[in-house]
Design a protein around this motif. Structure first.
Motif, mmCIF file in Angstrom:
data_model
loop_
_atom_site.group_PDB
_atom_site.id
_atom_site.type_symbol
_atom_site.label_atom_id
_atom_site.label_comp_id
_atom_site.label_asym_id
_atom_site.label_seq_id
_atom_site.Cartn_x
_atom_site.Cartn_y
_atom_site.Cartn_z
ATOM 1 N N GLU A 91 0.970 -1.190 -0.010
ATOM 2 C CA GLU A 91 0.023 0.066 -0.001
ATOM 3 C C GLU A 91 0.810 1.190 0.031
ATOM 4 O OE1 GLU A 91 -3.436 2.218 2.582
ATOM 5 O OE2 GLU A 91 -2.720 0.271 3.384
ATOM 6 N N PHE A 92 1.915 1.278 0.982
ATOM 7 C CA PHE A 92 2.909 2.419 0.753
ATOM 8 C C PHE A 92 3.441 2.691 -0.543
ATOM 9 C CE2 PHE A 92 7.176 4.143 1.736
ATOM 10 C CZ PHE A 92 7.017 5.339 2.327
ATOM 11 N N ARG A 93 3.833 1.496 -1.221
ATOM 12 C CA ARG A 93 4.405 1.608 -2.540
ATOM 13 C C ARG A 93 3.517 2.210 -3.767
ATOM 14 N NH1 ARG A 93 8.441 -3.546 -3.210
ATOM 15 N NH2 ARG A 93 9.890 -2.686 -1.739
ATOM 16 N N SER A 94 2.338 1.886 -3.498
ATOM 17 C CA SER A 94 1.202 2.207 -4.417
ATOM 18 C C SER A 94 0.842 3.476 -4.209
ATOM 19 C CB SER A 94 0.047 1.303 -4.107
ATOM 20 O OG SER A 94 -1.139 1.731 -4.797
ATOM 21 N N ARG A 95 1.098 4.346 -2.826
ATOM 22 C CA ARG A 95 0.574 5.535 -2.563
ATOM 23 C C ARG A 95 1.712 6.417 -3.309
ATOM 24 N NH1 ARG A 95 -3.411 6.918 1.658
ATOM 25 N NH2 ARG A 95 -4.381 5.051 2.053
ATOM 26 N N ARG A 96 3.059 5.755 -3.140
ATOM 27 C CA ARG A 96 4.011 6.710 -3.568
ATOM 28 C C ARG A 96 4.058 6.805 -5.123
ATOM 29 N NH1 ARG A 96 9.534 4.426 -1.206
ATOM 30 N NH2 ARG A 96 10.044 5.298 -3.265
ATOM 31 N N ARG A 97 3.776 5.701 -5.768
ATOM 32 C CA ARG A 97 3.670 5.660 -7.134
ATOM 33 C C ARG A 97 2.609 6.590 -7.612
ATOM 34 N NH1 ARG A 97 2.319 0.346 -7.906
ATOM 35 N NH2 ARG A 97 3.951 -0.275 -7.051
ATOM 36 N N ARG A 98 1.475 6.432 -6.963
ATOM 37 C CA ARG A 98 0.254 7.365 -7.653
ATOM 38 C C ARG A 98 0.601 8.774 -7.291
ATOM 39 N NH1 ARG A 98 -3.748 5.696 -4.080
ATOM 40 N NH2 ARG A 98 -3.664 3.508 -4.572
ATOM 41 N N ALA A 99 1.516 9.115 -6.106
ATOM 42 C CA ALA A 99 1.906 10.428 -5.916
ATOM 43 C C ALA A 99 2.810 11.007 -7.003
ATOM 44 C CB ALA A 99 2.277 10.708 -4.568
ATOM 45 N N ARG A 100 3.918 10.144 -7.449
ATOM 46 C CA ARG A 100 4.788 10.483 -8.414
ATOM 47 C C ARG A 100 4.093 10.778 -9.683
ATOM 48 N NH1 ARG A 100 8.608 6.305 -7.013
ATOM 49 N NH2 ARG A 100 7.347 4.892 -8.692
ATOM 50 N N ASN A 101 3.044 9.763 -10.139
ATOM 51 C CA ASN A 101 2.514 10.204 -11.298
ATOM 52 C C ASN A 101 1.473 11.059 -11.362
ATOM 53 O OD1 ASN A 101 3.920 8.009 -12.367
ATOM 54 N ND2 ASN A 101 2.443 6.365 -11.874
#
Length: 80
Positions: free
Chosen positions: A60-70
């Protein structure tokens, strides 16, 4: 009015069995099985459960970071 034997499903042997004492070896067997079961579930499976929860947290943490980066917004259910 009615005797005990008039009840449907009455078993006189069951009444006699309830009156007997339980042998000590059965008590010992029960407690050994209980301790082994508690060890398996609380000592053996707790680390597995915590590992799965940790993996879900990291995903979940990685998914949130990826979404924020995109540049995408998080879903409305997670924004709360």
């Amino acid at each position: 009015m009615t005797e005990e034997t008039d009840f449907p499903g009455f078993n006189p042997d069951a009444c006699a069995a309830r009156a007997k004492r339980i042998p000590i070896w059965r008590w010992i067997l029960w407690h050994v099985a209980l301790v082994l079961g508690m060890l398996v579930f609380y000592v053996g499976l707790t680390p597995v459960w915590m590992g799965m929860r940790g993996a879900a947290w990291i995903a979940e943490f990685r998914s949130r970071r990826r979404r924020a980066r995109n540049g995408r917004r998080p879903p409305e259910s997670a924004a709360g």
